[in-house]
Scaffold this motif. Sequence first.
Motif, PDB file in Angstrom:
ATOM      1  N   SER A 249      30.995  25.783  29.716  1.00 57.92           N
ATOM      2  CA  SER A 249      31.856  26.883  29.269  1.00 57.92           C
ATOM      3  C   SER A 249      31.221  28.251  29.475  1.00 57.92           C
ATOM      4  O   SER A 249      31.892  29.276  29.368  1.00 57.92           O
ATOM      5  CB  SER A 249      32.195  26.700  27.784  1.00 57.92           C
ATOM      6  OG  SER A 249      31.002  26.684  27.010  1.00 57.92           O
ATOM      7  N   THR A 250      29.924  28.284  29.789  1.00 57.67           N
ATOM      8  CA  THR A 250      29.226  29.563  29.989  1.00 57.67           C
ATOM      9  C   THR A 250      29.434  30.131  31.382  1.00 57.67           C
ATOM     10  O   THR A 250      28.996  31.254  31.662  1.00 57.67           O
ATOM     11  CB  THR A 250      27.716  29.374  29.767  1.00 57.67           C
ATOM     12  OG1 THR A 250      27.262  28.290  30.592  1.00 57.67           O
ATOM     13  CG2 THR A 250      27.418  29.063  28.302  1.00 57.67           C
ATOM     14  N   LEU A 251      30.097  29.377  32.279  1.00 52.97           N
ATOM     15  CA  LEU A 251      30.286  29.813  33.657  1.00 52.97           C
ATOM     16  C   LEU A 251      31.768  30.011  33.965  1.00 52.97           C
ATOM     17  O   LEU A 251      32.638  29.433  33.299  1.00 52.97           O
ATOM     18  CB  LEU A 251      29.698  28.792  34.629  1.00 52.97           C
ATOM     19  CG  LEU A 251      28.218  28.435  34.467  1.00 52.97           C
ATOM     20  CD1 LEU A 251      27.802  27.423  35.527  1.00 52.97           C
ATOM     21  CD2 LEU A 251      27.349  29.679  34.521  1.00 52.97           C
ATOM     22  N   VAL A 252      32.038  30.820  34.987  1.00 51.17           N
ATOM     23  CA  VAL A 252      33.410  31.032  35.449  1.00 51.17           C
ATOM     24  C   VAL A 252      33.446  30.948  36.970  1.00 51.17           C
ATOM     25  O   VAL A 252      32.420  31.088  37.639  1.00 51.17           O
ATOM     26  CB  VAL A 252      33.955  32.413  35.003  1.00 51.17           C
ATOM     27  CG1 VAL A 252      34.064  32.494  33.503  1.00 51.17           C
ATOM     28  CG2 VAL A 252      33.084  33.545  35.557  1.00 51.17           C
ATOM     29  N   MET A 253      34.646  30.736  37.504  1.00 54.73           N
ATOM     30  CA  MET A 253      34.862  30.746  38.947  1.00 54.73           C
ATOM     31  C   MET A 253      35.778  31.916  39.284  1.00 54.73           C
ATOM     32  O   MET A 253      36.774  32.157  38.591  1.00 54.73           O
ATOM     33  CB  MET A 253      35.472  29.433  39.425  1.00 54.73           C
ATOM     34  CG  MET A 253      34.606  28.214  39.162  1.00 54.73           C
ATOM     35  SD  MET A 253      35.232  26.704  39.957  1.00 54.73           S
ATOM     36  CE  MET A 253      34.392  26.812  41.545  1.00 54.73           C
ATOM     37  N   VAL A 254      35.424  32.637  40.356  1.00 57.41           N
ATOM     38  CA  VAL A 254      36.191  33.815  40.779  1.00 57.41           C
ATOM     39  C   VAL A 254      36.471  33.697  42.275  1.00 57.41           C
ATOM     40  O   VAL A 254      35.597  33.280  43.051  1.00 57.41           O
ATOM     41  CB  VAL A 254      35.415  35.117  40.480  1.00 57.41           C
ATOM     42  CG1 VAL A 254      36.222  36.329  40.915  1.00 57.41           C
ATOM     43  CG2 VAL A 254      35.061  35.208  39.006  1.00 57.41           C
ATOM     44  N   ASP A 255      37.695  34.070  42.685  1.00 58.49           N
ATOM     45  CA  ASP A 255      38.076  33.995  44.092  1.00 58.49           C
ATOM     46  C   ASP A 255      37.179  34.870  44.963  1.00 58.49           C
ATOM     47  O   ASP A 255      36.662  35.899  44.509  1.00 58.49           O
ATOM     48  CB  ASP A 255      39.524  34.439  44.276  1.00 58.49           C
ATOM     49  CG  ASP A 255      40.510  33.385  43.813  1.00 58.49           C
ATOM     50  OD1 ASP A 255      40.128  32.203  43.746  1.00 58.49           O
ATOM     51  OD2 ASP A 255      41.652  33.755  43.496  1.00 58.49           O
ATOM     52  N   LEU A 256      37.029  34.441  46.218  1.00 62.48           N
ATOM     53  CA  LEU A 256      36.192  35.159  47.177  1.00 62.48           C
ATOM     54  C   LEU A 256      37.023  35.898  48.211  1.00 62.48           C
ATOM     55  O   LEU A 256      38.142  35.494  48.540  1.00 62.48           O
ATOM     56  CB  LEU A 256      35.272  34.171  47.903  1.00 62.48           C
ATOM     57  CG  LEU A 256      33.990  33.720  47.199  1.00 62.48           C
ATOM     58  CD1 LEU A 256      33.347  32.599  47.995  1.00 62.48           C
ATOM     59  CD2 LEU A 256      33.034  34.880  47.038  1.00 62.48           C
ATOM     60  N   ASP A 257      36.455  36.966  48.750  1.00 62.21           N
ATOM     61  CA  ASP A 257      37.035  37.695  49.872  1.00 62.21           C
ATOM     62  C   ASP A 257      35.949  37.835  50.945  1.00 62.21           C
ATOM     63  O   ASP A 257      34.933  38.481  50.701  1.00 62.21           O
ATOM     64  CB  ASP A 257      37.519  39.069  49.413  1.00 62.21           C
ATOM     65  CG  ASP A 257      38.194  39.850  50.531  1.00 62.21           C
ATOM     66  OD1 ASP A 257      38.633  39.211  51.511  1.00 62.21           O
ATOM     67  OD2 ASP A 257      38.269  41.087  50.419  1.00 62.21           O
TER      68      ASP A 257
END
Length: 293
Positions: A249-257
């Motif tokens: 829960s301490t991590l997140v995923m974010v879209d890449l460009d």
Amino acid sequence: MSVTLKQLTVLSLVVEHGGFGAAAQELGVDQSSVSHSIAALEKTAGAALVTRTSPIQPTELGRHLIHHARSALAAARAIESVIEEHHQNVPTGTVKIAASQTAAHRLLPQLMNKWAQALPEVDVRIFEGDDEELEEWLDSGVVDCAILIDPEKTPAGGVELLTDRFQAVLRKDHPFSTEDRIALGELLEDPLLVSAGGCEPQIKAIHRRIGARYAPAQRVREISTLLSMVENDIGVAIMPALAVSMMPSTLVMVDLDPSLERRLVLTGPANRPWHPPVSRMLELIVTESKNRA
């Protein structure tokens, strides 16, 4: 020559597990029985097939033989399944399926539940491996089917399960963690951590698209190790979105460009007839997909 399927099975398991004891446990026999089978096969071959080291390794002759042994065993499993299905009128037998860590963690449990309900006489066994290992195992007969990543050509009957996009993996307190999208160039200002267990070709490809040098700060095999390193602020990572269910829960995923995707395709081998239950397993996926549509 008097080579038997039992001897080939023993050889395959000894090489796969790296020892006589582990092979014996898998077969449900004592270790002396495994030793005798290998000795008898080596007597027929006129040479050693495995080293007596820890872990056990195939000799040069053993490596040549094991490839054909696995193909023969895969064919034998298929023959047994055809005969049993003819008499019982239902698909039956053991199916060995290979998948990467992320696919095995997220996709296979759902698929196995569906197969267990529709094909109760089919026993599915999972083999986790690297992306490159999957195709090798499928070609050589170690497994009967596999979830391949971005195959150049899908064999007839193969089914595309989904398209999975790559995302940045960050700590929640990272400056970019609340962004909708991160430019790869900005992400690379942090040390890049990668898993050597798979997805490196795709990660290298996205570097090439922006003309960036691929220079990971750390390469590890296990995804759990990679996530732990990101969690401890050692760096950032790029992973397929399927990995989200494995993240703390301490991590997140974010879209890449720029964005990058991979195709996950479930298929049998291209170089030999499919194990009969495999075709039924894939037919179920296709039918369910059509019903949803």
